[in-house]
Write a protein that holds these residues in place. Structure first.
Motif, PDB file in Angstrom:
ATOM      1  N   HIS A  78      -7.673  -1.764 -12.896  1.00 56.22           N
ATOM      2  CA  HIS A  78      -6.381  -2.448 -12.920  1.00 56.22           C
ATOM      3  C   HIS A  78      -5.300  -1.633 -13.624  1.00 56.22           C
ATOM      4  CE1 HIS A  78      -9.361  -5.622 -12.270  1.00 56.22           C
ATOM      5  NE2 HIS A  78      -8.440  -6.098 -11.453  1.00 56.22           N
ATOM      6  N   ASP A  79      -5.534  -0.342 -13.767  1.00 55.01           N
ATOM      7  CA  ASP A  79      -4.515   0.481 -14.417  1.00 55.01           C
ATOM      8  C   ASP A  79      -3.326   0.669 -13.463  1.00 55.01           C
ATOM      9  OD1 ASP A  79      -4.812   3.411 -13.128  1.00 55.01           O
ATOM     10  OD2 ASP A  79      -6.801   2.524 -13.376  1.00 55.01           O
ATOM     11  N   ALA A  80      -2.202   1.054 -14.019  1.00 55.03           N
ATOM     12  CA  ALA A  80      -0.949   1.156 -13.262  1.00 55.03           C
ATOM     13  C   ALA A  80      -1.056   2.140 -12.104  1.00 55.03           C
ATOM     14  CB  ALA A  80       0.187   1.545 -14.189  1.00 55.03           C
ATOM     15  N   GLN A  81      -1.701   3.264 -12.321  1.00 56.56           N
ATOM     16  CA  GLN A  81      -1.802   4.280 -11.275  1.00 56.56           C
ATOM     17  C   GLN A  81      -2.624   3.783 -10.091  1.00 56.56           C
ATOM     18  OE1 GLN A  81      -3.405   8.009 -12.595  1.00 56.56           O
ATOM     19  NE2 GLN A  81      -2.973   9.057 -10.681  1.00 56.56           N
ATOM     20  N   ALA A  82      -3.762   3.156 -10.356  1.00 58.08           N
ATOM     21  CA  ALA A  82      -4.627   2.658  -9.287  1.00 58.08           C
ATOM     22  C   ALA A  82      -3.946   1.523  -8.525  1.00 58.08           C
ATOM     23  CB  ALA A  82      -5.960   2.195  -9.859  1.00 58.08           C
ATOM     24  N   THR A  83      -3.329   0.616  -9.261  1.00 59.85           N
ATOM     25  CA  THR A  83      -2.648  -0.510  -8.619  1.00 59.85           C
ATOM     26  C   THR A  83      -1.491  -0.017  -7.763  1.00 59.85           C
ATOM     27  OG1 THR A  83      -3.275  -1.905 -10.473  1.00 59.85           O
ATOM     28  CG2 THR A  83      -1.547  -2.738  -9.054  1.00 59.85           C
ATOM     29  N   SER A  84      -0.757   0.953  -8.266  1.00 62.86           N
ATOM     30  CA  SER A  84       0.368   1.517  -7.524  1.00 62.86           C
ATOM     31  C   SER A  84      -0.099   2.192  -6.236  1.00 62.86           C
ATOM     32  CB  SER A  84       1.126   2.498  -8.407  1.00 62.86           C
ATOM     33  OG  SER A  84       2.222   3.023  -7.723  1.00 62.86           O
ATOM     34  N   ALA A  85      -1.191   2.919  -6.313  1.00 62.06           N
ATOM     35  CA  ALA A  85      -1.741   3.588  -5.128  1.00 62.06           C
ATOM     36  C   ALA A  85      -2.149   2.560  -4.078  1.00 62.06           C
ATOM     37  CB  ALA A  85      -2.928   4.471  -5.517  1.00 62.06           C
ATOM     38  N   PHE A  86      -2.777   1.476  -4.518  1.00 58.33           N
ATOM     39  CA  PHE A  86      -3.159   0.419  -3.585  1.00 58.33           C
ATOM     40  C   PHE A  86      -1.922  -0.184  -2.929  1.00 58.33           C
ATOM     41  CE2 PHE A  86      -3.686  -4.031  -2.566  1.00 58.33           C
ATOM     42  CZ  PHE A  86      -4.780  -3.992  -1.714  1.00 58.33           C
ATOM     43  N   ARG A  87      -0.926  -0.535  -3.734  1.00 52.05           N
ATOM     44  CA  ARG A  87       0.306  -1.136  -3.201  1.00 52.05           C
ATOM     45  C   ARG A  87       0.971  -0.223  -2.178  1.00 52.05           C
ATOM     46  NH1 ARG A  87       3.346  -4.789  -7.455  1.00 52.05           N
ATOM     47  NH2 ARG A  87       1.662  -5.282  -8.864  1.00 52.05           N
ATOM     48  N   ASP A  88       1.053   1.053  -2.477  1.00 53.86           N
ATOM     49  CA  ASP A  88       1.687   1.999  -1.556  1.00 53.86           C
ATOM     50  C   ASP A  88       0.952   2.044  -0.223  1.00 53.86           C
ATOM     51  OD1 ASP A  88       3.544   2.609  -3.518  1.00 53.86           O
ATOM     52  OD2 ASP A  88       2.585   4.516  -4.084  1.00 53.86           O
ATOM     53  N   GLN A  89      -0.370   2.098  -0.275  1.00 53.67           N
ATOM     54  CA  GLN A  89      -1.160   2.218   0.954  1.00 53.67           C
ATOM     55  C   GLN A  89      -1.161   0.933   1.776  1.00 53.67           C
ATOM     56  OE1 GLN A  89      -2.771   5.036   2.206  1.00 53.67           O
ATOM     57  NE2 GLN A  89      -1.493   6.014   0.664  1.00 53.67           N
ATOM     58  N   VAL A  90      -1.292  -0.205   1.121  1.00 61.04           N
ATOM     59  CA  VAL A  90      -1.318  -1.469   1.863  1.00 61.04           C
ATOM     60  C   VAL A  90       0.054  -1.753   2.479  1.00 61.04           C
ATOM     61  CG1 VAL A  90      -0.713  -3.188   0.076  1.00 61.04           C
ATOM     62  CG2 VAL A  90      -2.386  -3.767   1.836  1.00 61.04           C
ATOM     63  N   GLY A  91       1.099  -1.249   1.842  1.00 57.46           N
ATOM     64  CA  GLY A  91       2.452  -1.480   2.323  1.00 57.46           C
ATOM     65  C   GLY A  91       2.757  -0.853   3.669  1.00 57.46           C
ATOM     66  N   VAL A  92       2.002   0.150   4.079  1.00 55.90           N
ATOM     67  CA  VAL A  92       2.261   0.814   5.351  1.00 55.90           C
ATOM     68  C   VAL A  92       1.351   0.326   6.485  1.00 55.90           C
ATOM     69  CG1 VAL A  92       3.191   2.880   4.246  1.00 55.90           C
ATOM     70  CG2 VAL A  92       0.762   2.789   4.847  1.00 55.90           C
ATOM     71  N   LEU A  93       0.491  -0.640   6.208  1.00 53.72           N
ATOM     72  CA  LEU A  93      -0.383  -1.176   7.251  1.00 53.72           C
ATOM     73  C   LEU A  93       0.356  -2.282   8.006  1.00 53.72           C
ATOM     74  CD1 LEU A  93      -3.728  -1.449   5.242  1.00 53.72           C
ATOM     75  CD2 LEU A  93      -3.054   0.346   6.855  1.00 53.72           C
ATOM     76  N   PRO A  94       0.701  -2.060   9.271  1.00 53.95           N
ATOM     77  CA  PRO A  94       1.480  -3.065   9.999  1.00 53.95           C
ATOM     78  C   PRO A  94       0.738  -4.384  10.216  1.00 53.95           C
ATOM     79  CG  PRO A  94       0.834  -1.273  11.464  1.00 53.95           C
ATOM     80  CD  PRO A  94       0.426  -0.874  10.071  1.00 53.95           C
ATOM     81  N   GLU A  95      -0.572  -4.356  10.206  1.00 58.45           N
ATOM     82  CA  GLU A  95      -1.351  -5.588  10.390  1.00 58.45           C
ATOM     83  C   GLU A  95      -1.239  -6.523   9.192  1.00 58.45           C
ATOM     84  OE1 GLU A  95      -3.426  -2.261  12.643  1.00 58.45           O
ATOM     85  OE2 GLU A  95      -2.534  -2.480  10.669  1.00 58.45           O
ATOM     86  N   VAL A  96      -0.943  -5.967   8.032  1.00 55.91           N
ATOM     87  CA  VAL A  96      -0.810  -6.770   6.809  1.00 55.91           C
ATOM     88  C   VAL A  96       0.585  -7.376   6.787  1.00 55.91           C
ATOM     89  CG1 VAL A  96      -0.840  -6.767   4.289  1.00 55.91           C
ATOM     90  CG2 VAL A  96      -2.503  -5.385   5.563  1.00 55.91           C
ATOM     91  N   MET A  97       0.647  -8.677   6.998  1.00 53.26           N
ATOM     92  CA  MET A  97       1.926  -9.381   7.043  1.00 53.26           C
ATOM     93  C   MET A  97       2.414  -9.761   5.652  1.00 53.26           C
ATOM     94  SD  MET A  97       2.518  -9.350  10.253  1.00 53.26           S
ATOM     95  CE  MET A  97       3.941 -10.395  10.290  1.00 53.26           C
TER      96      MET A  97
END
Length: 161
Positions: A78-97
């Protein structure tokens, strides 16, 4: 910062959340006012960031996207770097509404729209489970949609009752 809205502002919001394609003239007519003051109010609501954007809502079934999945995700760290990486990657998935970061035992709630379960299976294995920091994913398929609203509720102060 909470912005104070009067009755007319609230009626404008209600009408535009129901039908964003209303012209200022139609909106003013429904409100019993002339177009110029109505336009100024709509502009002020936009300038204040209350009205953020205007969109058309597409029918997912008509577009062959009839399967909605709600996936809960637990992250490995749950550190800032890991959470940020997850947010960045999930943000570009068009299936994720929608993607919501949660407090509690589940870290993330995703709303995913896909054509069918076979597509979701490939999406899960090839992309979702491969996102940075993902430890566990649990998926639930929506059987039917009982309610879907784009109109925010009008909440009064808890002390008003």
């Amino acid at each position: 910062m909470m912005i104070t809205l009067d009755t007319i502002d609230r009626r404008i919001l209600s009408l535009l959340q129901t039908d964003g394609s209303l012209s200022v003239a139609d909106l003013a007519d429904r409100l019993g006012m002339t177009a110029p003051p109505c336009w100024r109010r709509v502009k002020r609501l936009k300038d204040q960031g209350i009205l953020q954007r205007q969109v058309w809502i597409a029918d997912p079934i008509a577009l062959g996207l009839g399967t909605t999945i709600f996936a809960t995700v637990k992250l490995a760290t749950h550190d800032a770097q890991a959470t940020s990486a997850f947010r960045d990657q999930v943000g570009v998935l068009p299936e994720v509404m929608e993607c919501h970061i949660l407090l509690g035992t589940i870290d993330v709630l995703l709303k995913i729209v896909v054509p069918d379960i076979k597509y979701y299976e490939a999406f899960f294995y090839d992309r979702l489970s491969q996102l940075p920091g993902v430890r566990e994913v649990n998926s639930s398929v929506s059987m039917s949609e009982v309610k879907k609203s784009y109109t925010l509720p009008e909440i009064t102060s808890p002390t008003a009752n």
